[in-house]
Design an enzyme around this catalytic site. Structure first.
Site, PDB file in Angstrom:
ATOM      1  N   GLY A 162     -89.057 -57.314   6.530  1.00 49.65           N
ATOM      2  CA  GLY A 162     -88.619 -55.798   7.179  1.00 49.65           C
ATOM      3  C   GLY A 162     -89.675 -54.965   7.698  1.00 49.65           C
ATOM      4  CG  ASP A 183     -91.916 -49.188   4.102  1.00 51.88           C
ATOM      5  OD1 ASP A 183     -90.227 -49.754   4.220  1.00 51.88           O
ATOM      6  OD2 ASP A 183     -92.380 -49.416   3.385  1.00 51.88           O
ATOM      7  NE  ARG A 188     -88.109 -57.843  -6.687  1.00 51.43           N
ATOM      8  CZ  ARG A 188     -88.541 -57.784  -5.459  1.00 51.43           C
ATOM      9  NH1 ARG A 188     -87.669 -58.187  -4.283  1.00 51.43           N
ATOM     10  NH2 ARG A 188     -89.615 -57.319  -5.076  1.00 51.43           N
TER      11      ARG A 188
END
Lengths: 538, 284
Positions: A201, A312, A140
């Protein structure tokens, strides 16, 4: 604009001289002080959001609602790097006429901002047994300080590159990628420290936020997003080994308030994503925002958006700061449009909740209780919930402080979650279930939210739920994109679409930047494997 | 073409290199139900690669679990596609076991689809699972008369649908449709086509500024334009700014064929005909 810029430069040089530092050498990169100045010099885009506030709102006014209709492409850069990966999710940095760009699979480039031509290209040799990094091989953006660029990697390292030639100056491991870690965010340089977060995660990992010395790569501090049993919040997890692999990634860039010396950072989902029975409790500090002391990494306050998340719904959003009048008094706030479908305004000094209202049509919850916890109306048993990509996601929103409007890409989706107890093993995905998404009921929209009321001012609807970010300018323009690949400009007041350009690929997880170059305002958008630069014709 | 050169009991693979042993867990759990032989072939042409676990329900179950973990994020839990394509009609589109296996193993260059270093058996399990989603037994179509069915097709369907080498292109190609759709599903689509319209085959009417109405099937749409195939099979793109209205319709362009239009006997014949051409039209 030119006059403003000259004045600023003079002021800078005077300031530097007065401090006994001498004039800055030609060709040198930003100092810590210049990073604090953000958009003051409009030829620059020097941090992920353009400035520390996270607003992604440029003061530029050359391109206006009246003339944006004639905005035209100047050049396209094709990276050719999509193999095994998604496209560009990066925010290029701009300094002294050069674009510094990261791409998929840990490529990176320095490009001539006038032509899109390459000065150098960097590619990291990646191991062939990546874990999370294999499923989302994106990046990013860079952080920048002086002559150094900072970039995280899919094998969970942090690199410093030489801005002049792309050579690696140092390389440190953030965490062991083989367990499930990876890194994709744009590092944020604050107070002479490089702040980096971590991904993974969906694997048995434990999130953290790190600060590194830019010269040596030595770690100054680390904040774990999951407290130990004896720390505050430690009792929101069962007293088992669960917390050591409880998720809470920190995979998007935060924002920074230099006056308060606080870093604001979003945290991700608890792990397993969908199966929560082995981690009963609120699971702090997952799906939260944390405010950390920039010098020490010590937590000042936190706010959890989704206690005990089982959908999520990471909270890895850019925290957007504003100084607004709240019920008649000036208030320093931080704002988040969350994956759980709510828009939040928090006092950024104390973390106090000022406003929390749905900005989507979610049936999950429509109100918060007195403690800011969503009053859950539909845990999924009443029909569909927002899907695992949520009511919005990590794509940056923007905030126009004059109009008091927050612009965000909203996703209206419908999913059914089917949790299943996963096997927990290092290096193995442990999402804990599957999700059915009903594509017939999905759409997207660009929405303008009045931050004082949380009410929607306007929206522009897209055929599908978009993952494109937003950038706005002081002239009253909002630049946004969609899944169908259109790069668009809107009137900030009315939401009227004023211009669009079909880029040929989804604009996904990225947003536009803008800067002055040779007296012209340029707008640049990443899309697929391309970067395209736009300006008004001569 | 298929030449087994190595034949080993699956159990022996459990003692494969230590670093990989965990990957065998789902297989061992299946126990006797999966006491199959593993065969490796020297054949190089992808279509001659045969699934060593063909027809084994244990393999499809294991493949389903693997799919949920590794593929569902892009292809959807139901394999009908999210960001990645719909995988439920691969065989109906003419793909073979071997070519699907190789796509999973090698990935798709210049796309989001990665290669896989998972053991062959895991990949074949995923192939088994996907094939199960899209494969209907010929037994379902064992009644009726194919020759009669060919006549029914020519009179009622061929204007818009293709079967083998003849027919129109407005509706879905039916050459291999009985591979992927059950008798009940096809019957419902014939009797009541508007009940479920596939993406790409939904009816839309465009109204021009001059008031002209253009009917067709919506192939794509964005915020500013729409792409259709009109009823004359022409690919036509329109800018929404040039249209007065875009009307999504709930009715399929295909007329319903109730028992009055198509007797149960003729429906039976039609399905038998479609089933008879499905193997014959396989793409080599």
């Amino acid at each position: 604009m030119r006059v403003t810029r000259l004045v600023t430069m003079t002021a800078l040089v005077t300031l530097a001289g007065a401090a006994g530092l001498g004039a800055q050498e030609p060709g040198s990169g930003p100092t810590s002080a210049q990073l604090v100045e953000g958009f003051t010099d409009s030829s620059r885009w020097s941090t992920f959001s353009g400035d520390y506030s996270g607003r992604r709102h440029s003061p530029l006014t050359q391109i206006t609602p009246e003339n944006v209709g004639s905005l035209a492409p100047e050049w396209t850069f094709q990276s050719g790097t999509m193999a095994r990966g998604r496209g560009f999710e990066t925010t290029p940095l701009v300094w002294d006429g050069v674009l510094y760009v990261t791409g998929p699979n840990n490529y990176a480039w320095a490009l001539d901002a006038r032509t899109g031509r390459k000065f150098w290209e960097y590619r990291r040799e990646l191991p062939d047994d990546l874990t999370y990094g294999r499923s989302a091989p994106v990046n990013r953006g860079f952080g920048m300080l002086g002559n150094q660029l900072f970039m995280v990697t899919l094998d969970a390292h942090l690199l410093a590159l030489d801005r002049t030639n792309g050579n690696v100056l140092w390389d440190v491991e953030l965490a062991d990628y083989r367990i499930g870690y990876a890194a994709t965010m744009a590092p944020l340089v604050v107070n002479g420290k490089v702040i980096a977060g971590i991904s993974g995660g969906e694997y048995p990992t434990k999130g953290f936020i790190d600060a590194y010395n830019p010269e040596t790569g030595e770690r100054d501090w680390r904040f774990y997003t999951i407290p130990s049993p004896d720390e505050p919040g430690g009792d929101t997890w069962p007293f088992t080994g669960v917390r050591e692999r409880g998720g809470g990634g920190t995979w998007m860039t935060g924002s920074f308030d230099p006056e308060l010396n606080l870093i604001y950072w979003g945290t991700g989902n608890p792990n397993p994503d969908y199966y929560g029975d082995d981690r009963l409790g609120d699971n702090l500090y997952t799906a939260s925002i944390v405010a950390l002391n920039a010098d020490t990494g010590v937590i000042e306050w936190h706010f959890q958006f989704t206690p005990h998340d089982v959908n999520d719904w990471d909270s890895n959003h850019v925290p957007v700061q504003a100084d607004i009048l709240w019920e008649g008094s000036p208030r320093k706030v931080v704002m988040v449009a969350n994956r759980n479908g709510f828009f939040y305004v928090l006092d950024r000094v104390t973390g106090e909740l000022l406003l929390g209202k749905p900005f989507t049509d979610t049936t999950w919850a429509r109100e918060l209780d007195d403690d800011g916890r969503p009053i859950v109306l539909n845990d999924g048993s009443q029909g569909c919930l927002p899907d695992y990509w949520g009511g919005t996601n990590f794509m940056p929103p923007s905030f126009d402080p004059v109009r008091g409007l927050f612009f965000v890409s909203a996703r209206e989706t419908c999913a059914t979650f089917i949790p299943q107890k996963p096997e927990i093993e290092p290096g193995r995905n442990s999402s804990g279930g599957t999700v059915w998404v009903d594509r017939d009921q999905a759409y997207g929209a660009l929405r303008a939210i009045d931050v004082r009321t949380g009410e929607r001012r306007w929206q522009f609807r897209y055929p599908t739920p978009t993952m494109a970010g937003v950038m706005s300018t002081a002239s009253g323009l909002v630049f946004a994109g969609d899944n169908e690949g259109n790069f668009m400009a809107f009137d900030a007041e009315s939401g009227d679409n004023l211009w669009h350009y079909p880029t040929g690929w989804s604009i996904w997880g990225t947003a536009a930047i803008t800067y002055m170059l040779d007296g012209k305002q340029h707008v640049l958008i990443p899309s697929g494997t391309n970067l395209t630069s736009f300006a008004l014709p001569d | 073409m298929f030449t087994p050169i190595i034949v080993v009991a699956l159990g022996a693979l459990a003692s494969a290199p230590a670093g990989r042993s965990r990957k065998w867990v789902p297989w061992l759990v299946l126990g006797p139900a999966f006491a199959l032989l593993l065969a490796t072939s020297v054949a190089s042409a992808q279509d001659s690669l045969a699934n060593p676990h063909e027809g084994n329900p244990g393999a499809a179950r294991a493949g389903r679990a693997l799919f949920a973990n590794r593929c569902a994020e892009c292809h959807g839990a139901d394999a009908k596609g999210i960001s990645g394509p719909d995988l439920t009609e691969l065989w109906a589109a003419g793909r073979s076991d071997g070519s699907v296996f190789q796509t999973i193993q090698r990935g798709v260059p210049d796309s989001i689809m990665p290669s896989s270093s998972a053991p062959d058996d895991e990949l074949w399990a995923v192939v088994s699972y996907l094939k199960g989603l899209g494969t209907v037994s010929q037994v379902e179509f064992s009644t009726g008369n194919a020759d009669q069915g060919r006549r029914v097709f020519s009179m009622n369907c061929a204007e818009c649908h293709r079967a083998g080498r003849t027919g129109g292109r407005l509706g879905p190609d039916l050459s291999r449709i009985t591979l992927s759709r059950s008798r009940a599903g096809l019957t419902s689509s014939i009797r009541d086509p508007s009940a479920a319209m596939r993406v790409g085959y939904r009816t839309v009417t465009l109204v021009t500024e001059g008031g002209e109405r253009i009917r067709g099937l919506k192939k794509a749409e964005d915020a500013f334009s729409i792409q259709i195939v009109d009823t004359a099979e022409r690919l036509q793109g329109y800018l929404k700014a040039d249209l007065r209205d875009v009307q999504d319709e709930a009715q399929s362009l295909m007329p319903p064929f109730g028992p009055d239009q198509l007797s149960d006997g003729d429906l039976d014949n039609l399905l038998r005909f479609l089933a008879s051409i499905r193997e014959a039209s396989d793409v080599p």
